[in-house]
Design a protein around this motif. Structure first.
Motif, PDB file in Angstrom:
ATOM      1  N   TYR A 176     -40.011   9.802  44.062  1.00 32.72           N
ATOM      2  CA  TYR A 176     -39.650   8.411  43.784  1.00 32.72           C
ATOM      3  C   TYR A 176     -39.884   8.058  42.317  1.00 32.72           C
ATOM      4  O   TYR A 176     -39.050   7.415  41.681  1.00 32.72           O
ATOM      5  CB  TYR A 176     -40.464   7.478  44.690  1.00 32.72           C
ATOM      6  N   ASN A 177     -41.039   8.460  41.765  1.00 34.09           N
ATOM      7  CA  ASN A 177     -41.347   8.089  40.381  1.00 34.09           C
ATOM      8  C   ASN A 177     -40.315   8.612  39.393  1.00 34.09           C
ATOM      9  O   ASN A 177     -40.043   7.970  38.374  1.00 34.09           O
ATOM     10  CB  ASN A 177     -42.739   8.600  39.995  1.00 34.09           C
ATOM     11  N   LEU A 178     -39.720   9.754  39.686  1.00 35.26           N
ATOM     12  CA  LEU A 178     -38.687  10.304  38.809  1.00 35.26           C
ATOM     13  C   LEU A 178     -37.387   9.522  38.927  1.00 35.26           C
ATOM     14  O   LEU A 178     -36.841   9.052  37.928  1.00 35.26           O
ATOM     15  CB  LEU A 178     -38.426  11.774  39.156  1.00 35.26           C
ATOM     16  N   VAL A 179     -36.901   9.356  40.163  1.00 39.60           N
ATOM     17  CA  VAL A 179     -35.564   8.787  40.343  1.00 39.60           C
ATOM     18  C   VAL A 179     -35.516   7.315  39.969  1.00 39.60           C
ATOM     19  O   VAL A 179     -34.498   6.827  39.452  1.00 39.60           O
ATOM     20  CB  VAL A 179     -35.047   9.014  41.775  1.00 39.60           C
ATOM     21  N   VAL A 180     -36.601   6.584  40.206  1.00 42.98           N
ATOM     22  CA  VAL A 180     -36.581   5.163  39.891  1.00 42.98           C
ATOM     23  C   VAL A 180     -36.483   4.950  38.381  1.00 42.98           C
ATOM     24  O   VAL A 180     -35.793   4.036  37.906  1.00 42.98           O
ATOM     25  CB  VAL A 180     -37.806   4.437  40.491  1.00 42.98           C
ATOM     26  N   VAL A 181     -37.125   5.804  37.608  1.00 46.58           N
ATOM     27  CA  VAL A 181     -37.052   5.697  36.151  1.00 46.58           C
ATOM     28  C   VAL A 181     -35.650   6.074  35.656  1.00 46.58           C
ATOM     29  O   VAL A 181     -35.061   5.377  34.818  1.00 46.58           O
ATOM     30  CB  VAL A 181     -38.121   6.587  35.483  1.00 46.58           C
ATOM     31  N   ILE A 182     -35.120   7.162  36.177  1.00 45.26           N
ATOM     32  CA  ILE A 182     -33.775   7.594  35.763  1.00 45.26           C
ATOM     33  C   ILE A 182     -32.749   6.520  36.082  1.00 45.26           C
ATOM     34  O   ILE A 182     -31.897   6.188  35.240  1.00 45.26           O
ATOM     35  CB  ILE A 182     -33.404   8.923  36.446  1.00 45.26           C
ATOM     36  N   ASP A 183     -32.817   5.956  37.280  1.00 50.59           N
ATOM     37  CA  ASP A 183     -31.809   4.975  37.683  1.00 50.59           C
ATOM     38  C   ASP A 183     -31.979   3.628  37.000  1.00 50.59           C
ATOM     39  O   ASP A 183     -30.992   2.981  36.645  1.00 50.59           O
ATOM     40  CB  ASP A 183     -31.824   4.807  39.205  1.00 50.59           C
ATOM     41  N   ASP A 184     -33.226   3.182  36.812  1.00 51.58           N
ATOM     42  CA  ASP A 184     -33.420   1.916  36.109  1.00 51.58           C
ATOM     43  C   ASP A 184     -32.932   2.026  34.667  1.00 51.58           C
ATOM     44  O   ASP A 184     -32.348   1.079  34.122  1.00 51.58           O
ATOM     45  CB  ASP A 184     -34.890   1.490  36.154  1.00 51.58           C
ATOM     46  N   ASN A 185     -33.142   3.177  34.044  1.00 45.24           N
ATOM     47  CA  ASN A 185     -32.631   3.385  32.692  1.00 45.24           C
ATOM     48  C   ASN A 185     -31.097   3.447  32.707  1.00 45.24           C
ATOM     49  O   ASN A 185     -30.425   2.835  31.866  1.00 45.24           O
ATOM     50  CB  ASN A 185     -33.199   4.672  32.110  1.00 45.24           C
ATOM     51  N   VAL A 203     -47.793   2.888  36.173  1.00 45.22           N
ATOM     52  CA  VAL A 203     -48.270   3.608  34.996  1.00 45.22           C
ATOM     53  C   VAL A 203     -47.621   4.993  34.903  1.00 45.22           C
ATOM     54  O   VAL A 203     -47.365   5.505  33.809  1.00 45.22           O
ATOM     55  CB  VAL A 203     -49.805   3.736  34.975  1.00 45.22           C
ATOM     56  N   ARG A 204     -47.355   5.606  36.047  1.00 47.33           N
ATOM     57  CA  ARG A 204     -46.682   6.903  36.037  1.00 47.33           C
ATOM     58  C   ARG A 204     -45.236   6.746  35.579  1.00 47.33           C
ATOM     59  O   ARG A 204     -44.710   7.581  34.834  1.00 47.33           O
ATOM     60  CB  ARG A 204     -46.760   7.532  37.421  1.00 47.33           C
ATOM     61  N   GLN A 205     -44.606   5.694  36.040  1.00 43.62           N
ATOM     62  CA  GLN A 205     -43.227   5.458  35.624  1.00 43.62           C
ATOM     63  C   GLN A 205     -43.143   5.145  34.129  1.00 43.62           C
ATOM     64  O   GLN A 205     -42.254   5.635  33.430  1.00 43.62           O
ATOM     65  CB  GLN A 205     -42.628   4.342  36.477  1.00 43.62           C
ATOM     66  N   LEU A 206     -44.080   4.357  33.636  1.00 48.49           N
ATOM     67  CA  LEU A 206     -44.112   4.066  32.194  1.00 48.49           C
ATOM     68  C   LEU A 206     -44.337   5.334  31.383  1.00 48.49           C
ATOM     69  O   LEU A 206     -43.769   5.511  30.298  1.00 48.49           O
ATOM     70  CB  LEU A 206     -45.199   3.035  31.892  1.00 48.49           C
ATOM     71  N   SER A 207     -45.165   6.226  31.908  1.00 46.25           N
ATOM     72  CA  SER A 207     -45.381   7.506  31.248  1.00 46.25           C
ATOM     73  C   SER A 207     -44.081   8.311  31.177  1.00 46.25           C
ATOM     74  O   SER A 207     -43.758   8.907  30.137  1.00 46.25           O
ATOM     75  CB  SER A 207     -46.453   8.296  32.001  1.00 46.25           C
ATOM     76  N   LEU A 208     -43.330   8.313  32.269  1.00 44.48           N
ATOM     77  CA  LEU A 208     -42.054   9.034  32.281  1.00 44.48           C
ATOM     78  C   LEU A 208     -41.069   8.439  31.291  1.00 44.48           C
ATOM     79  O   LEU A 208     -40.307   9.169  30.642  1.00 44.48           O
ATOM     80  CB  LEU A 208     -41.458   9.011  33.687  1.00 44.48           C
ATOM     81  N   TYR A 209     -41.051   7.114  31.172  1.00 45.74           N
ATOM     82  CA  TYR A 209     -40.185   6.477  30.167  1.00 45.74           C
ATOM     83  C   TYR A 209     -40.487   7.059  28.787  1.00 45.74           C
ATOM     84  O   TYR A 209     -39.571   7.333  27.991  1.00 45.74           O
ATOM     85  CB  TYR A 209     -40.409   4.964  30.146  1.00 45.74           C
ATOM     86  N   GLN A 210     -41.762   7.264  28.486  1.00 43.49           N
ATOM     87  CA  GLN A 210     -42.135   7.801  27.176  1.00 43.49           C
ATOM     88  C   GLN A 210     -41.739   9.269  27.047  1.00 43.49           C
ATOM     89  O   GLN A 210     -41.227   9.685  26.002  1.00 43.49           O
ATOM     90  CB  GLN A 210     -43.634   7.621  26.969  1.00 43.49           C
ATOM     91  N   HIS A 211     -41.966  10.053  28.098  1.00 42.25           N
ATOM     92  CA  HIS A 211     -41.590  11.465  28.048  1.00 42.25           C
ATOM     93  C   HIS A 211     -40.086  11.642  27.839  1.00 42.25           C
ATOM     94  O   HIS A 211     -39.645  12.602  27.194  1.00 42.25           O
ATOM     95  CB  HIS A 211     -42.005  12.174  29.346  1.00 42.25           C
ATOM     96  N   LEU A 212     -39.296  10.730  28.401  1.00 43.16           N
ATOM     97  CA  LEU A 212     -37.832  10.836  28.344  1.00 43.16           C
ATOM     98  C   LEU A 212     -37.234  10.019  27.208  1.00 43.16           C
ATOM     99  O   LEU A 212     -36.008   9.982  27.053  1.00 43.16           O
ATOM    100  CB  LEU A 212     -37.237  10.389  29.680  1.00 43.16           C
ATOM    101  N   ASN A 213     -38.085   9.365  26.427  1.00 41.79           N
ATOM    102  CA  ASN A 213     -37.623   8.526  25.311  1.00 41.79           C
ATOM    103  C   ASN A 213     -36.679   7.422  25.778  1.00 41.79           C
ATOM    104  O   ASN A 213     -35.696   7.093  25.107  1.00 41.79           O
ATOM    105  CB  ASN A 213     -36.943   9.382  24.227  1.00 41.79           C
ATOM    106  N   PHE A 214     -36.985   6.838  26.951  1.00 42.28           N
ATOM    107  CA  PHE A 214     -36.230   5.710  27.474  1.00 42.28           C
ATOM    108  C   PHE A 214     -36.916   4.413  27.044  1.00 42.28           C
ATOM    109  O   PHE A 214     -38.133   4.371  26.877  1.00 42.28           O
ATOM    110  CB  PHE A 214     -36.190   5.733  29.003  1.00 42.28           C
TER     111      PHE A 214
END
Length: 295
Positions: A176-185, A203-214
């Motif tokens: 879920y944490n992966l797909v929600v970030v990809i789709d919201d972006n 906080v995990r989703q915010l971390s992924l935003y940073q890793h993916l430069n979103f």
């Protein structure tokens, strides 16, 4: 339209999972996100988070959409289904793998529970194959807290912030944490209004935003509706589906739950007129931050 004008547009969303029908708690969340988007003169998008087939109930997605339409909600554009987005998720997983930002993990839940609930990076240097293994993100951008427009500044334990968390499950399902970030972006979401049960994963989703430069969105976590036992109303504990009779009384109940102004004479209004008045009177600053028992 210039780029600066485009970037200033508000885009919100409602993203139910089809694990059951819409209940009163879901209605409250849908209403809060809808009113916030419309009061900001923005778009309100609809997404069905059907990424976990074992938990899905047959026909629930269509019934959810039918219920939302019955209660007067109009979304912008087409409904996005996560089940049709696997190629996009796989592309991001491959990108993270190529950048050496992820690794395979065969650890069991039991082992992690014995560690105290947070993973210790045990498999990071074992170079395991993806066969019967989960994929974890190498945590290079830990997020220890974030500002919520309703809840204030929220912090999490350092161990959680620094944890290499799962982005692809051992059962071959996307996390879920992966797909929600990809789709919201992908959908250009500027603010996420959702239930307070999803505060912790933020906080995990915010971390992924940073890793993916979103670009990161803003967050508003609405109070949860609790039953008499103090448990969150949910599909899992058999919360009753919202009825498809006159939608206005339940909309008034949801507005009251969110501490919004009383709409006088609502009995003489159509559902659309009621929602339009609710948009005009919407004030997110008076929404109670704490969970509330539904009487």
């Amino acid at each position: 339209m210039t780029q600066s004008e485009h970037s200033s547009l508000y885009v919100g969303r409602f993203a139910p999972s089809p694990s059951g029908d819409l209940h009163f708690g879901s209605l409250v969340t849908a209403l809060g996100s809808y009113l916030q988007a419309r009061a900001c003169h923005g778009k309100w998008l609809m997404r069905i988070d059907d990424i976990d087939p074992p938990r899905e109930i047959s026909g629930a997605a269509s019934r959810i959409l039918k219920s939302l339409e019955h209660y007067g909600f109009c979304w912008d554009g087409d409904v996005l289904y996560q089940s049709q987005r696997h190629e996009a998720y796989r592309a991001i997983l491959n990108q993270l793998k190529q950048q050496q930002k992820s690794y395979c993990c065969a650890c069991t839940r039991q082992r992690i529970q014995q560690l105290g609930g947070f993973y210790d990076g045990h498999c990071q240097h074992l170079h395991l194959s993806e066969h019967h293994a989960a994929i974890r993100l190498k945590q290079h951008h830990p997020v220890y807290g974030f500002h919520d427009k309703l809840q204030g500044y929220i912090t999490v334990p350092a161990a959680m912030a620094k944890e290499d968390f799962i982005i692809h499950r051992k059962d071959s399902l996307f996390a879920y944490n992966l797909v929600v970030v990809i789709d919201d972006n992908y959908q250009g979401i500027t603010e996420i209004v959702r239930g307070a049960d999803l505060i912790e994963p933020t906080v995990r989703q915010l971390s992924l935003y940073q890793h993916l430069n979103f670009k990161t969105p803003d967050y508003v976590h609405l109070p949860l509706v609790l039953n008499k036992e103090g448990t969150k109303l949910s599909k899992q504990n058999h919360a009753q589906p919202i009825p498809l009779g006159d939608p206005r009384p339940l909309l008034i109940d949801a507005l009251s739950f969110l501490n919004q102004p009383i709409i006088t004479g609502w009995q003489d209004l159509t559902t659309d007129q009621l929602l339009q008045q609710a948009i005009v009177g919407w004030n997110i600053n008076v929404v109670p931050p704490k969970n509330i028992t539904n009487r």
